[in-house]
Scaffold this motif. Sequence first.
Motif, PDB file in Angstrom:
ATOM      1  N   LEU A  35       0.820  -1.209   0.000  1.00 50.38           N
ATOM      2  CA  LEU A  35       0.000   0.000   0.000  1.00 50.38           C
ATOM      3  C   LEU A  35       0.856   1.263   0.000  1.00 50.38           C
ATOM      4  CD1 LEU A  35      -2.903  -1.211   2.293  1.00 50.38           C
ATOM      5  CD2 LEU A  35      -3.162  -0.284  -0.014  1.00 50.38           C
ATOM      6  N   ASP A  36       2.095   1.148  -0.500  1.00 45.73           N
ATOM      7  CA  ASP A  36       2.984   2.281  -0.671  1.00 45.73           C
ATOM      8  C   ASP A  36       2.182   3.461  -1.258  1.00 45.73           C
ATOM      9  OD1 ASP A  36       5.154   3.922  -1.226  1.00 45.73           O
ATOM     10  OD2 ASP A  36       5.791   2.801  -2.988  1.00 45.73           O
ATOM     11  N   PRO A  37       2.167   4.636  -0.595  1.00 46.47           N
ATOM     12  CA  PRO A  37       3.102   5.151   0.402  1.00 46.47           C
ATOM     13  C   PRO A  37       2.692   4.935   1.863  1.00 46.47           C
ATOM     14  CG  PRO A  37       1.641   6.896  -0.252  1.00 46.47           C
ATOM     15  CD  PRO A  37       1.215   5.681  -1.036  1.00 46.47           C
ATOM     16  N   PHE A  38       1.660   4.113   2.097  1.00 47.52           N
ATOM     17  CA  PHE A  38       1.185   3.924   3.470  1.00 47.52           C
ATOM     18  C   PHE A  38       1.825   2.686   4.079  1.00 47.52           C
ATOM     19  CE2 PHE A  38      -2.342   5.909   1.020  1.00 47.52           C
ATOM     20  CZ  PHE A  38      -2.199   7.183   1.548  1.00 47.52           C
ATOM     21  N   LEU A  39       2.154   2.791   5.353  1.00 51.01           N
ATOM     22  CA  LEU A  39       2.920   1.744   6.023  1.00 51.01           C
ATOM     23  C   LEU A  39       2.110   0.968   7.051  1.00 51.01           C
ATOM     24  CD1 LEU A  39       6.039   3.977   6.697  1.00 51.01           C
ATOM     25  CD2 LEU A  39       6.002   2.054   5.091  1.00 51.01           C
ATOM     26  N   LEU A  40       1.182   1.641   7.713  1.00 52.59           N
ATOM     27  CA  LEU A  40       0.483   1.025   8.840  1.00 52.59           C
ATOM     28  C   LEU A  40      -0.851   1.733   9.043  1.00 52.59           C
ATOM     29  CD1 LEU A  40       1.943   0.111  12.305  1.00 52.59           C
ATOM     30  CD2 LEU A  40       0.155   1.861  12.206  1.00 52.59           C
ATOM     31  N   GLY A  63      11.412   9.844   9.654  1.00 53.20           N
ATOM     32  CA  GLY A  63      11.254   9.373   8.280  1.00 53.20           C
ATOM     33  C   GLY A  63       9.833   9.102   7.840  1.00 53.20           C
ATOM     34  N   ILE A  64       8.834   9.425   8.694  1.00 55.89           N
ATOM     35  CA  ILE A  64       7.440   9.136   8.346  1.00 55.89           C
ATOM     36  C   ILE A  64       6.539  10.305   8.727  1.00 55.89           C
ATOM     37  CG2 ILE A  64       7.747   6.644   8.645  1.00 55.89           C
ATOM     38  CD1 ILE A  64       6.156   6.911  11.295  1.00 55.89           C
ATOM     39  N   GLU A  65       5.253  10.152   8.361  1.00 56.29           N
ATOM     40  CA  GLU A  65       4.199  11.041   8.833  1.00 56.29           C
ATOM     41  C   GLU A  65       3.146  10.183   9.532  1.00 56.29           C
ATOM     42  OE1 GLU A  65       3.926  14.651   5.883  1.00 56.29           O
ATOM     43  OE2 GLU A  65       3.631  12.808   4.743  1.00 56.29           O
ATOM     44  N   THR A  66       2.605  10.675  10.643  1.00 47.94           N
ATOM     45  CA  THR A  66       1.528   9.963  11.330  1.00 47.94           C
ATOM     46  C   THR A  66       0.265  10.806  11.257  1.00 47.94           C
ATOM     47  OG1 THR A  66       1.975  10.879  13.536  1.00 47.94           O
ATOM     48  CG2 THR A  66       3.182   8.892  12.904  1.00 47.94           C
ATOM     49  N   GLN A 114     -16.065   5.711  26.148  1.00 52.33           N
ATOM     50  CA  GLN A 114     -15.694   5.211  24.825  1.00 52.33           C
ATOM     51  C   GLN A 114     -14.575   6.039  24.208  1.00 52.33           C
ATOM     52  OE1 GLN A 114     -18.282   5.773  21.375  1.00 52.33           O
ATOM     53  NE2 GLN A 114     -18.074   3.602  20.905  1.00 52.33           N
ATOM     54  N   MET A 115     -13.632   5.355  23.584  1.00 51.54           N
ATOM     55  CA  MET A 115     -12.532   5.995  22.846  1.00 51.54           C
ATOM     56  C   MET A 115     -12.475   5.358  21.469  1.00 51.54           C
ATOM     57  SD  MET A 115      -9.940   8.030  22.805  1.00 51.54           S
ATOM     58  CE  MET A 115      -9.289   8.289  21.157  1.00 51.54           C
ATOM     59  N   HIS A 116     -12.427   6.179  20.426  1.00 55.79           N
ATOM     60  CA  HIS A 116     -12.328   5.625  19.072  1.00 55.79           C
ATOM     61  C   HIS A 116     -11.568   6.590  18.182  1.00 55.79           C
ATOM     62  CE1 HIS A 116     -14.433   3.694  15.318  1.00 55.79           C
ATOM     63  NE2 HIS A 116     -13.159   3.388  15.427  1.00 55.79           N
ATOM     64  N   GLY A 117     -10.601   6.045  17.459  1.00 56.15           N
ATOM     65  CA  GLY A 117      -9.851   6.835  16.492  1.00 56.15           C
ATOM     66  C   GLY A 117      -9.014   5.933  15.607  1.00 56.15           C
ATOM     67  N   PHE A 118      -8.331   6.542  14.670  1.00 54.28           N
ATOM     68  CA  PHE A 118      -7.487   5.803  13.730  1.00 54.28           C
ATOM     69  C   PHE A 118      -6.118   6.464  13.664  1.00 54.28           C
ATOM     70  CE2 PHE A 118     -11.860   5.884  12.009  1.00 54.28           C
ATOM     71  CZ  PHE A 118     -12.169   4.538  12.111  1.00 54.28           C
ATOM     72  N   GLN A 119      -5.091   5.647  13.415  1.00 54.45           N
ATOM     73  CA  GLN A 119      -3.789   6.218  13.087  1.00 54.45           C
ATOM     74  C   GLN A 119      -3.237   5.536  11.844  1.00 54.45           C
ATOM     75  OE1 GLN A 119       0.289   6.371  15.351  1.00 54.45           O
ATOM     76  NE2 GLN A 119      -0.861   8.231  15.825  1.00 54.45           N
ATOM     77  N   LEU A 120      -2.843   6.384  10.895  1.00 54.27           N
ATOM     78  CA  LEU A 120      -2.258   5.947   9.627  1.00 54.27           C
ATOM     79  C   LEU A 120      -0.830   6.453   9.568  1.00 54.27           C
ATOM     80  CD1 LEU A 120      -2.685   4.847   6.649  1.00 54.27           C
ATOM     81  CD2 LEU A 120      -3.391   7.172   6.060  1.00 54.27           C
ATOM     82  N   TRP A 121       0.094   5.589   9.128  1.00 48.62           N
ATOM     83  CA  TRP A 121       1.472   6.019   8.906  1.00 48.62           C
ATOM     84  C   TRP A 121       1.714   6.156   7.412  1.00 48.62           C
ATOM     85  CZ3 TRP A 121       5.367   2.882  12.426  1.00 48.62           C
ATOM     86  CH2 TRP A 121       5.021   3.090  13.777  1.00 48.62           C
ATOM     87  N   GLY A 122       2.235   7.324   7.012  1.00 46.90           N
ATOM     88  CA  GLY A 122       2.633   7.541   5.625  1.00 46.90           C
ATOM     89  C   GLY A 122       4.144   7.650   5.536  1.00 46.90           C
ATOM     90  N   ASN A 123       4.711   7.034   4.526  1.00 48.63           N
ATOM     91  CA  ASN A 123       6.160   7.096   4.338  1.00 48.63           C
ATOM     92  C   ASN A 123       6.553   8.466   3.769  1.00 48.63           C
ATOM     93  OD1 ASN A 123       8.781   6.220   4.352  1.00 48.63           O
ATOM     94  ND2 ASN A 123       8.563   4.796   2.643  1.00 48.63           N
TER      95      ASN A 123
END
Length: 303
Positions: A35-40, A63-66, A114-123
């Motif tokens: 899924l380049d440029p996404f890592l996680l 080296g990344i963006e969160t 309740q807690m809900h969210g997302f985290q995406l790592w971009g290269n």
Amino acid sequence: MSIRPILETRAATPTMEGAGVKLHRAFGFQDPSELDPFLLFDDFRNEHPQDYMRGFPWHPHRGIETITYVLSGTVEHADSLGNTGTLGAGDVQWMTAGSGILHQEMPEGNTTGQMHGFQLWGNLPASQKMTAPRYQDVESREIPEVIDDDGTRVRVIVGEFWGKTGPVDGIAADPQYLDISVPAGVKKTFKIDTYRRAFAYVFEGAAAFADASQPTGVLLEKEVAGQELNIRDMSGDRTLIRFGTGDEVTVQAGPEGVRFLLISGAPIEEPVAWHGPIVMNTQAELQQAMRDLSNGTFIKAAH
């Protein structure tokens, strides 16, 4: 126009991060080219404070963006440059770690816990790995929302869509990040740039996504045959759908509607040397980052 083929559908898997935060991981620490440029991508969602309250104490990134997107509860953050703040429901933080930053993220539930969210790592590409760190904190009210005639709602977090432009800018992968809600029974097609890698992540309700491997798409075949979609045709809560090349994604919402993220970005196509929260291009750069951490020279930029 061409429907994107579905390369893979998989459920997010339970895991634990930080100081014991229970979450579900849709992808990460596997093949970074998928899924380049996404890592996680992590879905942190809990009803019980003991499952998240210890949070994510001080840790490094380079080296990344969160990208952190909060749906309910709050996330307090602080970093080695002296920045502090709180993300609330609907808020987004795009952190470019660049040359290096130490930070912590501490979640707190809403009034019902309740807690809900997302985290995406971009290269980041090699040319930007060692840039100065920066933050873009975006409040919910700044994020444009478009409502179509059929009730479909799209929050445009990053990129352009249906005449609206998201408030986050200057991102290396030139991504598109959409939060989409489609009402029950509605079929909808969304355009995506052909050259971007793309995935969807379902987090409420269920839907069926058309697959280019069948000439008219599963949805259209069933519609012509007068059949109703059943749950086996659908991707439900905490499901990742990874798409191949094409310029549109078609979705048929289930009986309770569906809400999903649709995320795409331009691939970087560079070597990846990855260790935990540090992502460089070579092993030598990775080893240098570890030396910087151990000798106190990791932080390169002044506040």
